[in-house]
Scaffold this active site. Structure first.
Site, PDB file in Angstrom:
ATOM      1  N   ALA A  30      62.070 -13.706  18.784  1.00 24.90           N
ATOM      2  CA  ALA A  30      61.486 -14.777  19.582  1.00 24.90           C
ATOM      3  C   ALA A  30      60.234 -14.340  20.311  1.00 24.90           C
ATOM      4  O   ALA A  30      60.006 -13.165  20.549  1.00 24.90           O
ATOM      5  CB  ALA A  30      62.520 -15.241  20.611  1.00 24.90           C
ATOM      6  N   VAL A  32      58.533 -15.323  24.009  1.00 27.02           N
ATOM      7  CA  VAL A  32      58.944 -15.973  25.254  1.00 27.02           C
ATOM      8  C   VAL A  32      57.702 -16.262  26.096  1.00 27.02           C
ATOM      9  O   VAL A  32      56.880 -15.376  26.323  1.00 27.02           O
ATOM     10  CB  VAL A  32      59.950 -15.105  26.042  1.00 27.02           C
ATOM     11  CG1 VAL A  32      60.372 -15.791  27.328  1.00 27.02           C
ATOM     12  CG2 VAL A  32      61.173 -14.793  25.181  1.00 27.02           C
ATOM     13  N   ASP A 139      75.614  -5.698  23.443  1.00 31.56           N
ATOM     14  CA  ASP A 139      74.241  -5.176  23.358  1.00 31.56           C
ATOM     15  C   ASP A 139      73.700  -4.887  24.762  1.00 31.56           C
ATOM     16  O   ASP A 139      72.580  -5.238  25.098  1.00 31.56           O
ATOM     17  CB  ASP A 139      73.340  -6.169  22.616  1.00 31.56           C
ATOM     18  CG  ASP A 139      72.050  -5.509  22.136  1.00 31.56           C
ATOM     19  OD1 ASP A 139      72.006  -4.254  22.092  1.00 31.56           O
ATOM     20  OD2 ASP A 139      71.095  -6.231  21.807  1.00 31.56           O
TER      21      ASP A 139
END
Ligand code: ADP
Length: 684
Positions: A30, A32, A139
């Site tokens: 992604a 951002v 994670d």
């Protein structure tokens, strides 16, 4: 009368409700951007993903969205809205202006035990809540903890989380996360309990906070895995006996002997100076509806309070949900519970909460000029073109600098390649066709037994078995010169000088660089608790490896250097009037912040030139605008492995030149090392 909720979820919806500003980060999937919610005026983070680029990782995003919809906690980044078009997904998130915990740690070298405790209590609080909701995060690392405006932590990146159908006590199989933070049982490909694996990662994280480097680290993945499975690490002498004990309890190789999150809540180290256990329950439970917010929204929508409440309770994560949550956030920060009322055409059938005409307010994409040219295909994959840059220095795999204008081909090269792999026992040849990789991966993805088969094959040849892939590039750290000093560090008065120095520079290359793919979580979540092995591409920056090998080949480096100087001359003569003005206006004047390195120099042009002259020798592509240099590195497959900004600026007190750093993409520890290397080589 129920409100029509069938409005098309097109990307235009984003422009109706939000203003978009600069890119503030980018991850494996992604980009951002900073945004502003028009109706409340609140800042938000807009996570933009291109479905085509996501490919097989789309389920991962769906997992993340579902998890974030179900989790509402003071130390978890809030999801406000999801906007999905046929080609893109936009996640509107709580904005965390303080950046990543990782950057905070490296800027301070390491944190004092007291400051670590403040953060660690928040991490324990978030994790206890996550586990109480049946999720394992899987994670955990300092890059996935952001700092909000009040200096509180917010957990992000739930793309790898798991919610076993039978509860958290059920075993998982997917090996995922970042190797340096992965628990031994996970590395070995054993079935594991998600919450136990999370505690191990929390131990690694705690160590990173207290020490400023990783407990298990090596450029060579196999060596790293061996270290993790042995669970042996060195405790630096500044750790208190209490810290040593806690770390030991968290990083127990046998998960059954590991401390649990429940036990951490009132652990003596955690409660020291607080005398109270960690409060982990949600202070913002989803079920609660705030009356003031309802009233304000009801007035705006010209509806009754009852029907407004009913609509909010549907939690569709549309603009209505976002408006409610942002209004509530305003209230919680002591701001007036008011929506900006802009005149709406009376004939507009859609209430302000359901959209406004695009023509009523001009919204700007400040840094996607190129996306227009390319039909926005690259909205996710490229961050570089905030404006027309002077030029981009592109290095061929051989390292020869080649100055080019940005082209569509460049962008195609930069598009992510699919590289998820099961256990791989051979290092791909340089130039190995990406298409071949993809086919190979598809074959493995289709074959759910490939993991087992490959493990069997490994066993037969009596090779050590790890569930994580071996390095794709040869270990190079030993050859790499370490920077003379930790140039990213801002003075940390809370730490005694005597203990700083020897152990503070993390090991070269940081094995955090080998990030694993985060995939398959969705399929496994849907179907069974037995998940399929899947890995992410390594994130080691090729340029780092090359820089390493160059350290022994100064002559070659000299040649690159020469070509750079010629290139720079060209750059300066090519400057448009606007760019010349940008340099003439001088650097920005800013206050000292933790992401600014003080140089001790007073001439910003000299500092800028020093940086520009060093970048090619580190195999960093760059483009310059005024005093900001945007940098990136590539892997052998043409994928951007690292993107960051260096901005030369002036500080008030002391009156010296500073260099502001911002990581936009890539492994955090590799970034730390590379920027340290650049700044120390630049004699800054
Ligand atoms: P990906 O899922 O692709 O890995 P992330 O969710 O990790 O992407 O986001 C990438 C980066 O963008 C983060 O490391 C962080 O620097 C920045 N970022 C993400 N969410 C926010 C937020 N809510 N506020 C501020 N910055 C954010």
């Amino acid at each position: 009368m129920p409100v029509e909720r069938s409005e098309p979820r097109l990307a235009e919806e984003l422009h109706k409700y939000y203003e978009l500003y600069e890119t503030i980060g980018s991850g494996g999937f992604a980009k951002v951007k900073l945004g502003r919610h028009i109706l409340t005026g609140e800042k938000v983070a807009v996570k933009i993903m291109n479905k085509k680029d996501l490919g097989d990782d789309l389920p991962r995003v769906k997992v993340e969205m579902e998890a974030m919809k179900n989790l509402s906690h003071q130390h978890i980044c809030r999801l406000y809205q999801v906007i999905e078009s046929p080609t893109q997904i936009f996640m509107i998130l709580e904005y965390c202006p303080g950046g990543e915990l990782f950057d905070y740690i490296i800027a301070k070298d390491r944190l004092s035990e007291e400051e670590t405790r403040v953060f660690f209590r928040q991490i324990v609080s978030a994790m206890a809540y996550v586990h109480s909701q049946g999720y394992a995060h899987r994670d955990l690392k300092p890059e996935n903890l952001l700092i909000d405006g009040d200096h509180n932590l917010k957990l992000i990146d739930f793309g790898l989380c798991a919610k076993p159908k039978g509860g958290l006590g059920y075993e998982l199989m997917t090996c995922c996360g970042s190797p340096a933070y992965a628990a031994p049982e996970l590395i070995q490909g054993k079935a594991y309990i998600g919450s136990e694996a999370d505690v191990w990662s929390m131990g690694v994280l705690l160590f990173a906070l207290l020490c400023g480097y990783l407990p298990f680290d090596d450029d060579n993945c196999m060596v790293l895995y061996r270290k993790i499975t042995k669970g042996k690490y060195d405790n630096p002498n500044w750790l208190s006996p209490g810290s040593v004990l806690l770390l030991n309890q968290m990083m127990q190789v046998d998960p059954k002997r590991r401390v649990t999150v429940r036990q951490l809540l009132d652990h003596p180290w955690v409660t020291k100076d607080y005398n109270s256990p960690v409060e982990w329950y949600s202070q913002q439970p989803l079920g609660h509806i705030d009356e003031d917010c309802v009233t304000e929204m009801a007035v705006n929508m010209k509806r009754s309070r009852e029907s407004t409440t009913a609509l909010i309770r549907e939690w569709h994560y549309d603009h209505l949900t976002a408006t409610y949550m942002l209004l509530l956030s305003k209230k919680q920060r002591g701001k007036p519970v008011r929506l900006h009322r802009e005149p709406l055409a009376s004939e507009d059938a859609i209430s302000p909460l359901h959209g406004r005409s695009q023509t009523k307010k001009t919204l700007h994409f400040t840094d996607d000029d190129d996306a227009v040219i390319l039909g926005r295909v690259d909205l996710c994959s490229d961050y570089m073109d905030d404006c027309p840059w002077v030029s981009v220095t592109r290095h061929t795999p051989q390292g020869a600098g080649e100055k080019t204008q940005r082209t569509i081909d460049d962008k195609r090269l930069a598009s992510p390649l699919v590289e998820n792999r099961c256990v791989q026992t051979t290092t791909p040849e340089k130039g190995h066709a990406p298409a071949q990789h993809r086919q190979e991966r598809k074959r493995r993805d289709r074959d759910p037994t490939c993991e087992n088969k490959e493990n069997v094959a490994l066993q037969e040849t009596d090779v050590e078995i790890f569930a994580l892939p071996p390095p794709r590039t040869p270990a190079s750290g030993k050859k790499h010169p370490r920077p003379g000093r930790n140039v990213l560090t801002t003075p940390n008065p809370s730490l005694s000088n005597g203990t700083r120095g020897t152990a503070l520079t993390p090991k070269v290359g940081g094995s955090g660089s080998k990030e694993l793919v985060k995939k398959k979580a969705a399929e496994s979540k849907e179907s069974t608790n037995l998940e399929i092995l899947a890995f992410s591409p390594e994130r080691r920056s090729r340029s780092l490896d090359m820089a390493a090998s160059d350290s022994g080949k100064k002559k070659k480096a000299g040649r690159v250097f020469g070509s750079l100087e010629r290139g720079l001359d060209k750059v300066i003569t090519m400057l448009t009037p606007g760019k010349r003005r940008a340099l003439r206006d001088g650097p920005r004047k800013i206050k000292a912040q933790y992401n600014v390195t003080l140089t001790g120099q007073t001439n910003p042009d000299q500092v800028l030139n020093q940086i520009l002259s060093v970048l090619p020798s580190k195999h960093v592509d760059f483009s310059q605008k005024g005093y900001t240099v945007k940098c990136r590195t590539w892997d052998d497959f043409g994928k951007v492995t690292m993107a960051f900004e260096l901005e030369v600026c002036l500080l008030h007190r002391p009156e010296v030149v500073g260099v502001r750093r911002q990581r936009l993409k890539g492994d955090a520890w590799v970034y730390k090392h590379l920027v340290e290397d650049i700044l120390s080589t630049s004699s800054i």
